[in-house]
Motif scaffolding. Sequence first.
Motif, short mmCIF file in Angstrom:
data_model
loop_
_atom_site.label_atom_id
_atom_site.label_comp_id
_atom_site.label_asym_id
_atom_site.label_seq_id
_atom_site.Cartn_x
_atom_site.Cartn_y
_atom_site.Cartn_z
N LEU A 86 29.00 29.12 -13.91
CA LEU A 86 30.42 28.69 -13.20
C LEU A 86 30.61 29.91 -12.12
CD1 LEU A 86 32.69 27.22 -15.86
CD2 LEU A 86 31.75 26.03 -14.03
N PRO A 87 31.29 29.60 -10.93
CA PRO A 87 31.32 30.53 -9.99
C PRO A 87 32.35 32.01 -10.45
CG PRO A 87 32.51 28.62 -9.38
CD PRO A 87 31.80 28.41 -10.62
N GLU A 88 32.02 32.88 -9.96
CA GLU A 88 33.04 34.15 -10.19
C GLU A 88 34.25 33.89 -9.70
OE1 GLU A 88 32.80 39.02 -10.03
OE2 GLU A 88 31.37 37.77 -9.21
N HIS A 89 34.41 33.61 -8.55
CA HIS A 89 35.62 33.16 -8.00
C HIS A 89 36.15 31.73 -8.11
CE1 HIS A 89 35.03 36.97 -5.83
NE2 HIS A 89 33.93 36.60 -5.45
N MET A 90 37.48 31.67 -8.70
CA MET A 90 37.73 30.49 -9.41
C MET A 90 38.10 29.30 -8.52
SD MET A 90 41.47 31.66 -10.52
CE MET A 90 40.91 32.93 -11.36
N GLN A 138 29.44 23.85 -9.18
CA GLN A 138 28.17 23.03 -9.19
C GLN A 138 28.33 22.00 -10.41
OE1 GLN A 138 24.88 25.46 -9.46
NE2 GLN A 138 24.79 26.28 -7.33
N PRO A 139 28.30 20.89 -10.23
CA PRO A 139 28.35 19.75 -11.67
C PRO A 139 27.58 20.47 -12.61
CG PRO A 139 28.31 18.76 -9.40
CD PRO A 139 27.91 20.12 -9.27
N ALA A 140 26.27 20.79 -12.46
CA ALA A 140 25.27 21.07 -13.50
C ALA A 140 25.98 22.21 -14.02
CB ALA A 140 24.18 21.52 -12.87
N ALA A 141 26.74 23.19 -13.52
CA ALA A 141 27.19 24.36 -14.28
C ALA A 141 28.30 23.80 -15.44
CB ALA A 141 27.86 25.38 -13.44
N LEU A 142 29.26 22.82 -14.59
CA LEU A 142 30.11 22.29 -15.69
C LEU A 142 29.58 21.63 -16.75
CD1 LEU A 142 33.33 22.10 -15.78
CD2 LEU A 142 33.13 20.03 -14.53
N ARG A 143 28.45 20.91 -16.55
CA ARG A 143 27.86 20.14 -17.69
C ARG A 143 27.31 21.19 -18.71
NH1 ARG A 143 25.64 16.89 -13.42
NH2 ARG A 143 23.55 17.81 -13.89
N ASP A 186 38.24 31.04 -21.53
CA ASP A 186 37.36 30.04 -21.38
C ASP A 186 38.08 28.71 -21.07
OD1 ASP A 186 35.24 31.40 -22.05
OD2 ASP A 186 34.72 30.27 -24.05
N GLU A 187 39.33 28.25 -21.34
CA GLU A 187 40.00 26.93 -20.86
C GLU A 187 40.22 27.30 -19.53
OE1 GLU A 187 43.54 29.61 -22.03
OE2 GLU A 187 41.28 29.51 -22.45
N LEU A 188 40.27 28.44 -18.99
CA LEU A 188 40.52 28.64 -17.68
C LEU A 188 39.22 28.90 -16.65
CD1 LEU A 188 43.74 30.61 -17.71
CD2 LEU A 188 43.39 28.08 -17.60
N GLY A 189 38.05 28.84 -17.40
CA GLY A 189 36.61 29.31 -16.82
C GLY A 189 36.79 30.59 -16.41
N GLY A 205 40.39 24.14 -8.38
CA GLY A 205 39.43 24.87 -8.67
C GLY A 205 38.69 24.79 -10.08
N VAL A 206 38.02 26.07 -10.51
CA VAL A 206 37.39 26.05 -11.89
C VAL A 206 38.32 25.91 -12.96
CG1 VAL A 206 36.22 27.51 -13.51
CG2 VAL A 206 35.63 27.56 -10.99
N PRO A 207 39.78 26.47 -13.04
CA PRO A 207 40.43 26.43 -14.12
C PRO A 207 40.86 24.96 -14.41
CG PRO A 207 41.30 28.17 -13.00
CD PRO A 207 40.29 27.52 -12.14
N ALA A 208 41.12 24.17 -13.46
CA ALA A 208 41.60 22.73 -13.64
C ALA A 208 40.63 22.11 -14.05
CB ALA A 208 42.07 22.20 -12.21
N ALA A 209 39.34 22.36 -13.67
CA ALA A 209 37.93 21.56 -14.17
C ALA A 209 37.77 21.80 -15.76
CB ALA A 209 36.87 21.71 -13.14
N THR A 210 37.72 23.13 -16.09
CA THR A 210 37.42 23.40 -17.46
C THR A 210 38.50 22.99 -18.40
OG1 THR A 210 38.20 25.76 -16.95
CG2 THR A 210 35.89 25.18 -16.62
N PHE A 211 39.80 23.05 -17.79
CA PHE A 211 41.10 22.89 -18.91
C PHE A 211 40.66 21.22 -19.26
CE2 PHE A 211 45.24 22.18 -20.21
CZ PHE A 211 45.75 23.21 -20.82
#
Length: 641
Positions: free
Chosen positions: A462-466, A471-476, A498-501, A539-545
């Motif tokens: 997942l990207p360092e900057h939230m 990348q969809p593959a990283a989220l999968r 982790d819930e916020l990536g 960003g990442v937090p919304a996707a991982t949560f």
Amino acid sequence: MSEAQHQETFELAALRQRFVSMFSVARRAAAERQFDRVGPALAERLAAVYGGTAGFGEWMATVYEDLGRLAATRSAALVALDQQRALQPDWFLRQHMVGYSAYVDRFGGTLAGVGERIDHLRALGVDYLHLLPFLQARQGESDGGFAVSSFEHVEPALGTMDDLETLASQLQEAGISLCADLVLNHVADDHPWAQAAAAGDAAMRQFFHVFPDRILPDAYEATVGEVFPQAAPGNFSQVPAMGGWVWTTFYPFQWDLNYAHPPVFAAIAHALLQLANRGVKVFRLDSAPFLWKRLGTLCINQPEVHQILAALRACVELVAPGVLLKAEAIVPTEQVSAYFGRDELRGRECQLAYHSGLMASAWAALAEGHAGLPKQLLADTPPPPEACGWVTYVRCHDDIVWGVLRPLAEAAGEDFSRRIGAAAAYLEGRTPGSFARGAAFQTLDGEGVHGSNGMAAALVGLPEHMLDDIQPAALRRYVLLYALAFWVGAVPLIYMGDELGQYSNTDPADAGRVALDGRWLQRPALSTEALAALSSGRGVPAATFAALTALVAARRHQHWPSASKVSVVAHPNPGLLIVQRGDETLGIFNFSASHAMVDLESLGVGTGWSDLFASGADVMTSRDLRKLQPWATLWRSRTHD
């Protein structure tokens, strides 16, 4: 009745009297019933370890008296919860438990601050909160709080014991059980027990393993491994105030306790139950395998360890029967299973145990691009005893301990260092083309393999900057690992951030800590920036949560049989892990970087299934034909009319 039987009856009657005499007259009948259920078993466990010790009978009587005092002073609210849970002893196995693990200061600043984060936990679906060490720790280096200076006080910067009770009550009102660490193997060198021993107190000196010279330490070192081979090599430290060498398995400032000395057991049991009376509902028993020392062995997993844990469990059942014990035994799965209890102790030790092998094998599978290791591990994992279950996780405060996979690699006839070393190198970003950005931990040379560090976000790419594009593959990949932990475990744990990536810790204020102990890479403070991004849906937090809450909802959709054996379903694609639990749930996990076609009808698991959760699993022309994207996940459940 023989003379020996007369003597046994008399001794139990005396113990019963010592226990119940601590209760008010109104509560003595209930106390007698509780003793009759548990008291004899505790006596048997203690006799198995300490029966040959001089003064054993009187010592045991004082133990029962102390247990009675602790039970008699347990609050009415906690006693009521004990009674409620006793009616449903598998209450924590109903597939609704979702855990969260965090450091107090990193998560909420203080115990009171943790209370202010309860809404965040509830939004995530958490009902089990493991707060990493919050008791008063050693000044200076403290092994992340695991060098405990006092069982009686909270670390001053985090709050007080009154704050702990308040938080435990707040959590209980929110339906969240509080889990705390109890370090079993050692105390800090500034703990009152250690200070008294160093000052010449002969009784307290017996609490520790002390040797006048290197003769016996060298003999032990011939077979005992090293926990921190780089930062703290060896297992003994010279302490001039003790006039010799003290056993220090972890760090020189953590002195191993001598469990062959009965008062050590009594003191630790008392410390645990005092915290239980403050409102702690679960105890993570840190360093459990190391409690007993025997020359010529690894000094881990000795038979006495299991008797001690069974005795500790009996103490808990006598005083606070609603409290759970969780084994922290980072050893191969076959050895971890023993911490539920075997043979006559089956189901009588810890109710929960970490499935560290599953965690490590999943990361290795992600690096290797095939599911060989988790397939083998799950096929070899026996079902837990009744009313016991696995704690599963993706990341934690500790490193990925690769040694737990050694038996799997060697059973397959492979060189452990070569195979697992390659997986570690991939996750540490040392392999060209790797998506991971972890770091090695405690490796003495470039060819060695010990542990790997890094937050899940860094390890899955997942990207360092939230707010960067995901990348969809990283989220999968992120979903794949958490989905496996949620599918297998009785209590899956989400690690703080982790819930916020959140990415690995790069805070300049923590640079010194990271340099000293690389595990601080996975100990960033909960990001206010990430929380703000979550609240705005960016960003990442919304996707991982969102991914984790979807997993929580799917898992709670129906009752899953937690204690039934997980069976591996055969499939020719080596990248696929297909597992079934009981007759109700099916999990399909694609660990490869390639697409995979799966004909669900051909799996031989019968009909009547419906999708429960999907990530990258595309429906094809037929309802039973699926195209799994790289790192895809599919959960299915049995359809009931």
